[in-house]
Design a protein around this motif. Structure first.
Motif, PDB file in Angstrom:
ATOM      1  N   ASP A 245       0.723  -0.670  -0.386  1.00  0.00           N
ATOM      2  CA  ASP A 245      -0.047  -0.054   0.086  1.00  0.00           C
ATOM      3  C   ASP A 245       1.154   1.037  -0.254  1.00  0.00           C
ATOM      4  O   ASP A 245       0.348   2.716  -0.796  1.00  0.00           O
ATOM      5  N   THR A 249       1.648   3.929  -3.018  1.00  0.00           N
ATOM      6  CA  THR A 249       0.930   5.044  -2.673  1.00  0.00           C
ATOM      7  C   THR A 249       2.035   6.187  -3.320  1.00  0.00           C
ATOM      8  O   THR A 249       1.702   7.438  -4.045  1.00  0.00           O
ATOM      9  N   ARG A 253       1.451   8.768  -6.024  1.00  0.00           N
ATOM     10  CA  ARG A 253       2.229  10.467  -6.203  1.00  0.00           C
ATOM     11  C   ARG A 253       3.377  10.231  -7.058  1.00  0.00           C
ATOM     12  O   ARG A 253       2.631  11.361  -8.085  1.00  0.00           O
ATOM     13  N   PRO A 283      -3.387   0.570  -4.378  1.00  0.00           N
ATOM     14  CA  PRO A 283      -3.036   2.339  -4.098  1.00  0.00           C
ATOM     15  C   PRO A 283      -2.413   3.184  -5.114  1.00  0.00           C
ATOM     16  O   PRO A 283      -2.594   4.005  -5.020  1.00  0.00           O
ATOM     17  N   ALA A 287      -3.569   7.169  -5.256  1.00  0.00           N
ATOM     18  CA  ALA A 287      -2.629   8.274  -4.869  1.00  0.00           C
ATOM     19  C   ALA A 287      -2.598   8.737  -6.707  1.00  0.00           C
ATOM     20  O   ALA A 287      -2.645   9.895  -6.212  1.00  0.00           O
TER      21      ALA A 287
END
Lengths: 324, 324
Positions: A245, A249, A253, A283, A287
């Motif tokens: 996760d 993430t 991003r 994830p 993100a």
């Protein structure tokens, strides 16, 4: 008869793999494999052996050099513009200087076949565009999640090489300001967190800093690898799931920022860590969409390589040669 | 006689400026200026007035439409692929929808002249490449430091438009994770820190959170603008100097990441805040070289626009039309 085949060469630290490939992306025979690591610093000896192995691979595939358009090579630190392999830490014969690889290989082959090369991630991008998950796409970003994190950026159907041939080092874009040390000597690079080595580092940190129970505690922390985390996640281990996760993430991003750069249609993933797609995909996507500029929200796809994993690097390298 | 001139149109929120330009980047006459903000939401009326002003500008320059290759337009949210201006908050006639600008302008002109458009930062990039500081460069990144932060990325001599025409939004790359709110609705974007508005926000924050003496305390904080900070820095005000240091450092860090993307020869700066080059240049260059991957250390230049500031946007837009 028109030439209908290309040769792909995947240069790795330990082995070099060679295959003859047709326009559909099928290899005509099993890969020919030679050791890359038995020639020490002698680039000439290695390239001579490689030339012989390429000829053998062509023969084993039932073809002659006359059937071949050219030879595409994917090599760490391979430079498309200069045809050189330079300062590649994992290749002893190119670790401390610059080797005019393409030129030397053409000479060693001595049969008029031309050689083009680039780094492995760019080769993977061309491979996906030619035969794989990015077929038909003109704008996408290839991210290879292996021991390190590599990238190949395709804009309007062409790989971005940049001024010096070294563009597309997204593994070394900052993801945690002042974060953990990266192999490149800097801090907080994506590669230090989101490579196979990076996720194992995160696991060791978490195991050391918390008392949270986890299957991972049964393993020698020094030997803990991304595969172990994957296996633990498969068994429902909560820390392992959170490790994916967290890693996903950070990737998502970063993708959000990459999109602001080149507005790609998709991010295409490949490499050992990308095998954990069932744990990384959600994830990453979440993100990415939470962090991307509104105009791209829910518009950019994350897809996974569709090339057969064992041959993907050869296919990627071979795809370069269609332009020769 | 061969056509040797282009028309550049700079569409702004308040005014639209028009000029006829030769191959050297000289305007043949002073810019023709019309108001952009007196037509409300009536795109048709605005574009009709613009067409008349373009014809006037051509006549004032002593030319006829037959001498003109085409018309290049730089407009907020202008899309090169579709010729549309869409959801541009500062243009009332294009604030709430999509206006087929290029097509409408061609029809309003009615003399066969073709129109091409892009956003202002991309136009600036083409302008610098055609007439200015990036002449002869094939790989560079244009950053416009104005009220916002815009960017135009040039790879191998071509602007990167991406899949949808909106590539190059580097003002909205994250620079402070979870940082201050940006006009785009997200947090921590470069634009929220390194635009003219951003540096003034930083100043207000510092004035509020510290007791440090500064000339800036003599001003109404609500009205404090980047120009005031520049003036204070000129007078040796330490806080003002540190504000440029901080802003330049954030810019330089970001540039380091952009370089990993497209390996440009240079970062080219333009816009109101770029006028503070004597205070921004050193911290930008230092942060860029401290944060960039080793292979690019001390190799990428930071240069400033060399186009005359009053006409730069017209020249940039005009440069697009040479390709028509």
């Amino acid at each position: 008869m028109a030439k209908e085949y290309v040769v792909g060469v995947d240069v790795g630290g330990q082995t070099t793999k060679i295959g003859v490939v047709n326009a559909k992306g099928d290899m005509l025979a099993d890969a020919t494999i030679i050791r890359s690591d038995t020639y020490g610093a002698d680039a000439g000896a290695y390239i001579k052996a490689l030339a012989a192995a390429i000829k053998e691979s062509i023969a084993v595939s039932g073809k002659t050099p006359e059937d071949i358009i050219g030879i595409g090579v994917g090599a760490p630190n391979g430079n498309y513009y200069t045809g050189e392999v330079a300062f590649a830490p994992n290749l002893e014969w190119a670790a401390n200087g610059s080797v005019p690889f393409a030129k030397m290989l053409e000479e060693a082959l001595g049969c008029g076949l031309r050689v083009t090369l680039t780094n492995d991630a760019n080769a993977a991008a061309v491979g996906e565009m030619t035969y794989g998950a990015a077929k038909g796409m003109k704008d996408f970003i290839m991210i290879t999640l292996g021991t390190g994190v590599g990238s190949g950026i395709v804009v309007d159907g062409k790989v971005v090489y940049g001024h010096d041939g070294f563009a597309g080092e997204l593994g070394h874009v900052n993801v945690v300001r002042g974060g953990r040390a990266c192999g490149c000597g800097r801090k907080g690079c994506l590669e230090a967190y989101c490579s196979a080595v990076g996720i194992a580092r995160t696991a060791r940190e978490w195991l050391e800093c918390t008392d949270e129970p986890s299957l991972l505690r049964l393993l020698d922390p020094e030997k803990l690898a991304s595969k172990d985390i994957y296996d633990a996640a498969k068994r429902g281990d909560r820390m392992a799931l959170r490790l994916f996760d967290y890693t996903g993430t950070l990737l998502g991003r970063s993708f959000a920022d990459y999109i602001a750069f080149s507005a790609p249609q998709a991010i295409v993933l490949f490499g050992g860590l990308a095998r954990a797609r069932e744990f990384l995909y959600e994830p990453m996507l979440k993100a990415m969409n939470e962090n991307v500029l509104n105009i791209w929200k829910d518009k950019v796809k994350i897809v996974f390589s569709s090339l057969p994993e064992s041959d993907a690097a050869i296919l990627g390298a071979s795809a370069l040669a269609w332009e020769l």
